[in-house]
Design an enzyme around this catalytic site. Structure first.
Site, PDB file in Angstrom:
ATOM      1  N   HIS A  15       0.856  -1.193   0.000  1.00  0.00           N
ATOM      2  CA  HIS A  15       0.000   0.000   0.000  1.00  0.00           C
ATOM      3  C   HIS A  15       0.886   1.236   0.000  1.00  0.00           C
ATOM      4  CE1 HIS A  15       1.052   0.312   4.277  1.00  0.00           C
ATOM      5  NE2 HIS A  15       0.783  -0.978   4.359  1.00  0.00           N
ATOM      6  N   HIS A 114      13.930  -2.144   3.841  1.00  0.00           N
ATOM      7  CA  HIS A 114      12.744  -1.352   4.154  1.00  0.00           C
ATOM      8  C   HIS A 114      12.908  -0.547   5.446  1.00  0.00           C
ATOM      9  CE1 HIS A 114       8.526  -0.340   3.672  1.00  0.00           C
ATOM     10  NE2 HIS A 114       8.247  -0.763   4.890  1.00  0.00           N
ATOM     11  N   GLY A 295       4.785   2.785  10.181  1.00  0.00           N
ATOM     12  CA  GLY A 295       3.374   3.155  10.263  1.00  0.00           C
ATOM     13  C   GLY A 295       2.893   3.457  11.662  1.00  0.00           C
ATOM     14  N   ARG A 387      -1.390  13.938   6.953  1.00  0.00           N
ATOM     15  CA  ARG A 387      -1.916  15.039   7.751  1.00  0.00           C
ATOM     16  C   ARG A 387      -2.100  16.294   6.894  1.00  0.00           C
ATOM     17  NH1 ARG A 387      -2.899  11.274  10.640  1.00  0.00           N
ATOM     18  NH2 ARG A 387      -1.874  10.811  12.619  1.00  0.00           N
ATOM     19  N   ALA A 388      -3.280  16.872   6.972  1.00  0.00           N
ATOM     20  CA  ALA A 388      -3.541  18.148   6.305  1.00  0.00           C
ATOM     21  C   ALA A 388      -2.904  19.258   7.130  1.00  0.00           C
ATOM     22  CB  ALA A 388      -5.042  18.381   6.176  1.00  0.00           C
ATOM     23  N   SER A 497      -8.520  17.282   7.370  1.00  0.00           N
ATOM     24  CA  SER A 497      -8.159  17.002   5.989  1.00  0.00           C
ATOM     25  C   SER A 497      -9.270  17.381   5.019  1.00  0.00           C
ATOM     26  CB  SER A 497      -7.803  15.519   5.827  1.00  0.00           C
ATOM     27  OG  SER A 497      -8.861  14.695   6.281  1.00  0.00           O
TER      28      SER A 497
END
Length: 541
Positions: A15, A114, A295, A387-388, A497
């Site tokens: 994703h 990763h 995450g 995040r906005a 958002s």
């Protein structure tokens, strides 16, 4: 000039594909997530962020032929070998083709483990010369938790790691699935957990810490893969809940004791384990400055409980490995907190949009907000990460608790979900959260005055998730906050958002106008205009 393109792409990706372009000095020229362009939230199943790559090249004014290296945020040779397919020239050519690179001149391909890419994304954009780095996610190639020592001018050094049976990300996902919130419902679980903050929820013993280290109820088998681990965590959550699922629908989960108990137990486990890991990282490295990625770094409640200096990048989740992979090959030489505004510009509204732009005036917008209107902002380069941060935000006055209900209704969200504030000053309404306020990634406890003054952004547990806006970040919104302050209004706005349910943040002015009209916002602020999108008189109580 040397150009390095980092990507979250390839065999390991599940994703959040993304691309990031840097130069040889580590300067971020562009970074954007695929979802902003294909308009599919998280872009699950997309193995190559071709649209994001093209946008990065376009933003920098170069072509694919100018890129020298593509850095992949996964160890592709290792993953290929696991699937019984050797990694070689053909594998590289296929991946490059998926990303939009074709002959005769192809860039080199470098694959970065990763968790190393996660760690690089956190440290190299931090304000520190040295730091302990903690990576906590679902899983990398094998590991779910890693600790690194980081120093400017030196390679990152991994000091410890734990396999997938210790995965906080997979455990939290299992709780989200049990609650009916889906695989990507971690933010909702965190919000729901606050409703059990004063409850005496028993420790489920899923992951425990102590003198013997970190202990998982799943054991220590490092060979457990994602599917096996996921299945076992699901069984543990069901057993703790005593039921196959909640009794209430998603919109009413806060009234379901079993649902609140599961969310609270999952959140308490994360906070306990992350707190212990933070202590381990500082002890192992001898460094008190801490960076967090992976995450689980999006869990602002856990971040906010950590003592000392803590920095979390704007993209701690998997999109951030595009940034970290690029920085693994060309890291910034000097400590400097990175800007989150690395995406595309909104562009002008297309002809035929049917709206009448007005002069963009700070006082007019401040008046609308003070009068209780909800306004969308789509200005400047878009924020990277979820995040906005006032470039793609809905803004509203937080001085009445009713605004929380209105904003949740406008966004078609569950009424029990919280919002956070943005300010340009230090209003003394919450406990300072340091660097976590830059990207809205840390919860802070409201003061008594704060809970009374801005109830729309007060969560049920007495916390909020603030953003501190600098004038250079978004001058117009900064000026609006100042204008509100001069009117006697708290210099604070509710900031959330700019998107509808299941959608990524808007990217362009046309996206923004369509979204504002569909959801019912009063107005839209773009780079050069104020566009009235709704009935100005229709402001609910």
């Amino acid at each position: 000039m040397t150009y390095i393109l980092g990507v979250n792409a390839g065999l390991g990706i599940f994703h959040d594909p993304a691309a990031c372009l840097v130069d040889e000095r580590g300067t971020v020229l562009a970074a954007i997530e695929e979802e902003r362009l294909n308009r599919v939230r998280h872009s699950a199943g997309v193995k190559a962020p071709a649209l994001a790559v093209a946008r990065c090249l376009e933003t920098a004014g170069i072509t694919a032929a100018d890129v020298d290296v593509v850095a992949v945020g996964w160890d592709e040779p290792r993953l290929s070998a696991r699937q019984g397919v050797p990694w070689g020239f053909d594998s590289r050519r296929v991946l490059l083709g998926q990303l939009g690179f074709y002959g005769p001149r192809l860039p080199d391909v470098q694959c970065i483990a990763h968790h190393q890419a996660h760690a690089a994304s956190a440290f190299w954009g931090s304000p520190y010369d040295q730091a302990a780095v903690l990576v906590v996610d679902g899983n990398g190639e094998d590991e779910a938790i890693s600790i690194y020592r980081a120093r400017r001018g030196h390679p990152l050094v991994r000091l410890a790691c734990w396999p997938q049976v210790f995965s906080l990300g997979h455990l939290y996902e299992a709780a989200s699935l049990w609650l009916g919130l889906g695989r990507r419902g971690a933010g909702k679980v965190m919000g729901l957990a606050a409703y059990g903050a004063t409850w005496n929820v028993p420790d489920p013993g899923w992951l425990t810490t102590g003198p013997h280290g970190l202990i998982s109820t799943l054991g220590t088998d490092s060979r457990q893969d994602y599917e096996a681990t996921k299945h076992r965590w699901h069984k543990r959550v069901r057993s703790f809940a005593g039921a196959p699922g909640p009794q209430e629908s998603a919109g009413n989960l806060a009234a379901d004791p079993a649902a609140v108990r599961v969310a609270t137990a999952a959140q308490a486990t994360v906070e306990q384990v992350v707190g212990w890991l933070a202590g381990q990282a500082r002890e192992m490295t001898g460094i008190q400055q801490l960076c967090i990625a992976g995450g689980v770094g999006l869990n602002c409640a856990a971040n906010g409980r950590l003592p000392g200096e803590v920095y979390v990048p704007p993209v701690p989740h998997d999109s951030g490995v595009a940034l970290g992979a690029a920085w693994s090959l060309a890291a910034p030489r000097q400590p400097s907190v990175m800007t989150a505004y690395t995406g595309g510009w909104p562009g002008p509204l297309s002809d035929g949009h049917g709206a009448t732009p007005r002069d963009l005036d700070v006082d007019r917008v401040a008046d609308l907000l003070a009068d209780g209107h909800i306004i969308g902002v789509c200005r400047g380069r878009s924020e990277v990460g979820p995040r906005a941060l006032c470039h793609r935000s809905f803004l509203a006055s937080p001085v009445t608790s009713h605004m929380r209900e209105r904003m949740n209704a406008l966004k078609r969200r569950e009424q029990w979900r919280p919002f956070g504030p943005v300010t340009h000053a230090d209003p003394g309404l919450w406990e300072p959260a340091g660097h976590l306020e830059r990207y809205m990634l840390g919860a802070a406890r409201l003061t008594e005055a704060g809970a009374a003054a801005i109830p729309a952004v007060a969560h049920v547990d007495g916390t909020t998730r603030p953003q501190r806006l600098q004038a250079a970040d978004e001058p117009f919104v900064h000026a609006v906050l100042e204008a509100l302050s001069q009117r006697g209004h708290p210099p604070v706005l509710l900031n959330t958002s700019f998107n509808g349910p299941g959608e990524p943040l808007v990217e362009t002015a046309d996206h923004a106008l369509a979204c504002a009209r569909r959801l019912g916002a009063t107005a839209l602020v773009t780079d050069d205009a104020l566009v009235m999108t709704g009935d100005r008189a229709a402001v609910p109580g």
